[in-house]
Design a protein around this motif. Structure first.
Motif, short mmCIF file in Angstrom:
data_model
loop_
_atom_site.label_atom_id
_atom_site.label_comp_id
_atom_site.label_asym_id
_atom_site.label_seq_id
_atom_site.Cartn_x
_atom_site.Cartn_y
_atom_site.Cartn_z
N ARG A 125 0.80 4.26 -2.74
CA ARG A 125 0.60 5.67 -2.36
C ARG A 125 1.76 6.54 -2.82
NH1 ARG A 125 -2.40 6.29 3.41
NH2 ARG A 125 -4.27 5.18 2.81
N LEU A 126 2.95 5.98 -2.67
CA LEU A 126 4.14 6.72 -3.11
C LEU A 126 4.08 7.00 -4.61
CD1 LEU A 126 7.00 7.74 -2.35
CD2 LEU A 126 7.86 5.49 -2.95
N SER B 2 1.51 17.92 -11.81
CA SER B 2 1.33 19.32 -11.40
C SER B 2 2.46 20.20 -11.92
CB SER B 2 1.28 19.43 -9.88
OG SER B 2 0.25 18.67 -9.38
N ILE B 3 3.69 19.69 -11.80
CA ILE B 3 4.85 20.46 -12.27
C ILE B 3 4.72 20.72 -13.78
CG2 ILE B 3 7.36 20.40 -12.63
CD1 ILE B 3 7.51 18.76 -10.00
N ARG C 23 0.84 -1.21 0.00
CA ARG C 23 0.00 0.00 0.00
C ARG C 23 0.87 1.26 0.00
NH1 ARG C 23 -4.59 0.89 4.53
NH2 ARG C 23 -2.86 1.91 5.57
N LEU C 24 1.99 1.16 0.74
CA LEU C 24 2.94 2.29 0.82
C LEU C 24 3.50 2.61 -0.58
CD1 LEU C 24 4.49 4.08 2.98
CD2 LEU C 24 6.33 2.44 2.75
N VAL D 287 1.41 9.73 -5.30
CA VAL D 287 1.86 11.09 -4.96
C VAL D 287 2.89 11.58 -5.97
CG1 VAL D 287 3.15 12.43 -3.25
CG2 VAL D 287 1.34 10.90 -2.50
N THR D 288 3.79 10.68 -6.38
CA THR D 288 4.82 11.06 -7.36
C THR D 288 4.19 11.45 -8.70
OG1 THR D 288 6.29 9.49 -6.30
CG2 THR D 288 6.99 10.30 -8.44
N SER E 28 1.96 23.20 -14.37
CA SER E 28 2.40 24.51 -13.90
C SER E 28 3.34 25.17 -14.91
CB SER E 28 3.09 24.35 -12.55
OG SER E 28 3.50 25.58 -12.06
N ILE F 1 1.09 12.51 -9.19
CA ILE F 1 0.35 13.78 -9.02
C ILE F 1 1.30 14.96 -9.05
CG2 ILE F 1 -0.99 15.15 -7.34
CD1 ILE F 1 -2.29 12.50 -6.44
N SER F 2 2.43 14.84 -8.34
CA SER F 2 3.35 15.99 -8.28
C SER F 2 4.01 16.26 -9.64
CB SER F 2 4.41 15.78 -7.19
OG SER F 2 5.04 14.56 -7.37
N LEU F 3 4.39 15.20 -10.34
CA LEU F 3 5.02 15.41 -11.66
C LEU F 3 4.02 16.01 -12.66
CD1 LEU F 3 7.17 12.15 -12.02
CD2 LEU F 3 7.99 14.48 -11.60
#
Lengths: 173, 319
Positions: free
Chosen positions: B6-7, B17-18, B2-3, B10-11, B21, B13-15
């Motif tokens: 999730r990791l 977003s960048i 699960r970890l 999140v990775t 942006s 989503i952030s990439l």
């Protein structure tokens, strides 16, 4: 509800970071309260919650700074992993693991931020940045851990009392 | 497991977003966020300043007394220099009128902007100002201090706000020149240089949009003839704040010499004051000389800046 509280706290810390913290410069760097907040939350409340809190706090921080949106989310992720690793520990305290996660997490945060900056076309002075920003940042953020640790720990302890009674599970430090 | 999931989430989503942006797709969110948080940030900033001044006053008392004495001496010298300069300016105006010569940039238009926040990430040197694309700002525009010296350039514009890259940012590069033997130039005396610079009209309150202000050329002509200026590149530096690199190895740079923009490249107008030489680093194995500069504008205490609207940088003209 806990995530709303975490998001509001992160937002306030981010505003504080861009307004007041510029006056507090130690060893040439400014303490990063949002990073400390996520690290402490991850140690005190566990990595499951920390993934969500890191995501919220990262976005909130990027909205207040000039970084591309998502940079801090990516850079805060190692903190959660470090906190997960710190759950296996020999000492019955959350404070020392918090300090360790803040210090090591600051290193990861700085390096990932530099990679993102370089990736988005900005020039990065790698050696100068590591020596003058990232490494002093590890120390300064670790020094400021108690400022954020105590409120987060108290909030966490109150919730525990509400859910499982008055027995304490851990020491305050 | 699960970890890891999730990791990975999140990775991703952030990439994403960048990427969005960088493509400017998230600008409305960033603009809205800055609009909502700026009032509180400004109040906190204003509230913290007196406290900071109080503690600095205690710790720096010895320096303040010394600086005060030095500055009084400099004021006296500068009063003489200003008097001489006014005579010289009058003479130049008379000669220009007689010859029909136009001034370098008589039509300069400046827009007053308030500094809202500062990026304290330490990897960058940026400030946010309360003027954006709706006020006519564009990326690359030149930003000056109230005294008329160079502060930086607009690096990113939103509807109501802009981020300004300071000259001390490691990513900042400005073509510059050293003016040797500048009168009144004392080591570490930016006040001395800005004192003779025309001061624009005071900043209006943040809420009211300021009309473009017309001011004369920021740096007045020197009363003494300038020998060939030494050219280099002023770059932001994490160690020394601001350095002037790529100078000829035999360059003679007395401490306190003034450094201005050279105008080469077309991204900055000529003769905008950048700072003064604080020290010189000459290494035998290096083909260039490097000089450490003290910025003319106090970049740590900026609360109002001026955006040069009338000058169109080369990087904007190419678009």
């Amino acid at each position: 509800m806990k995530y709303v509280i975490a998001a509001v706290a992160a937002e306030l810390l981010a505003i504080f970071h861009v307004s007041v913290m510029q006056y507090i410069e130690i060893l040439g760097v400014t303490p990063d309260l949002v990073l400390i907040f996520v690290a402490v939350w991850a140690v005190v409340r566990g990595h499951d919650e920390a993934f969500v809190v890191g995501l919220l706090a990262g976005f909130v921080k990027d909205l207040a700074t000039s970084d591309p949106l998502g940079t801090s989310v990516l850079a805060l992720t190692p903190l959660v992993l470090l906190a997960a690793a710190m759950r296996i520990r020999a000492v019955d305290t959350e404070f020392l693991p918090s300090v360790a996660v803040v210090a090591l997490g600051s290193l990861g945060y700085g390096i990932i931020s530099m990679i993102v900056l370089a990736g988005t076309g900005q020039s990065v002075a790698w050696s100068d940045s590591i020596l003058r920003v990232v490494l002093p940042g590890c120390l300064v953020n670790a020094l400021f851990t108690p400022v954020v640790y105590l409120p987060v720990h108290m909030f966490s302890a109150q919730r525990r009392v509400g859910t499982i009674g008055t027995r304490r599970l851990t020491s305050p430090l | 497991m699960r970890l890891v999931r999730r990791l990975a989430a999140v990775t991703v989503i952030s990439l994403l977003s960048i990427f969005l942006s960088e493509k400017r797709a998230l600008d409305p969110i960033q603009n809205l966020s800055l609009t909502a948080t700026t009032p509180l940030a400004s109040r906190l900033r204003d509230a913290a300043r007196p406290v900071d001044d109080f503690f600095k006053g205690i710790t720096d008392r010895g320096d303040i007394v010394r600086d005060n004495k030095d500055l009084r001496d400099q004021i006296e010298k500068l009063q003489h220099a200003v008097a001489a300069q006014q005579n010289a300016e009058q003479r130049i105006r008379e000669l220009e009128a007689a010859l029909g010569v136009k001034q370098a940039r008589p039509e300069d238009q400046l827009l007053v902007a308030n500094v809202m926040s500062e990026d304290t990430s330490s990897l960058k040197r940026m400030i946010a100002i309360d003027r954006g694309s709706k006020d006519g700002l564009d990326e690359g525009m030149v930003v000056l201090s109230r005294g008329g010296s160079l502060v930086g350039t607009v690096s990113r514009t939103f509807n109501d706000f802009s981020w300004v890259q300071l000259v001390t940012d490691p990513d900042s590069v400005v073509n510059a020149q050293v003016i040797p033997g500048t009168p009144g130039a004392q080591a570490g005396s930016p006040t001395a240089t800005t004192a003779v610079t025309p001061t624009p009209t005071p900043a209006p309150p943040a809420s009211s949009p300021a009309p473009p202000t017309e001011v004369p050329t920021p740096l007045p002509p020197s009363p003494t003839p300038i020998a060939s200026p030494v050219r280099g590149v002023a770059e932001g530096d994490l160690k020394h704040e601001l350095v002037l690199d790529f100078l000829p190895p035999d360059a003679s740079l007395p401490e306190g010499s003034l450094v201005t923009t050279s105008g080469l490249g077309g991204n900055y107008p000529r003769e905008l004051l950048i700072g003064s030489v604080e020290g010189v680093e000459q290494r035998p194995q290096s083909p260039f000389t490097k000089a450490m500069l003290k910025p003319a504008a106090d970049l740590s205490t900026l609360d109002t800046v001026l955006v040069l609207l009338s000058f169109k940088p080369a990087r904007l003209s190419k678009q």
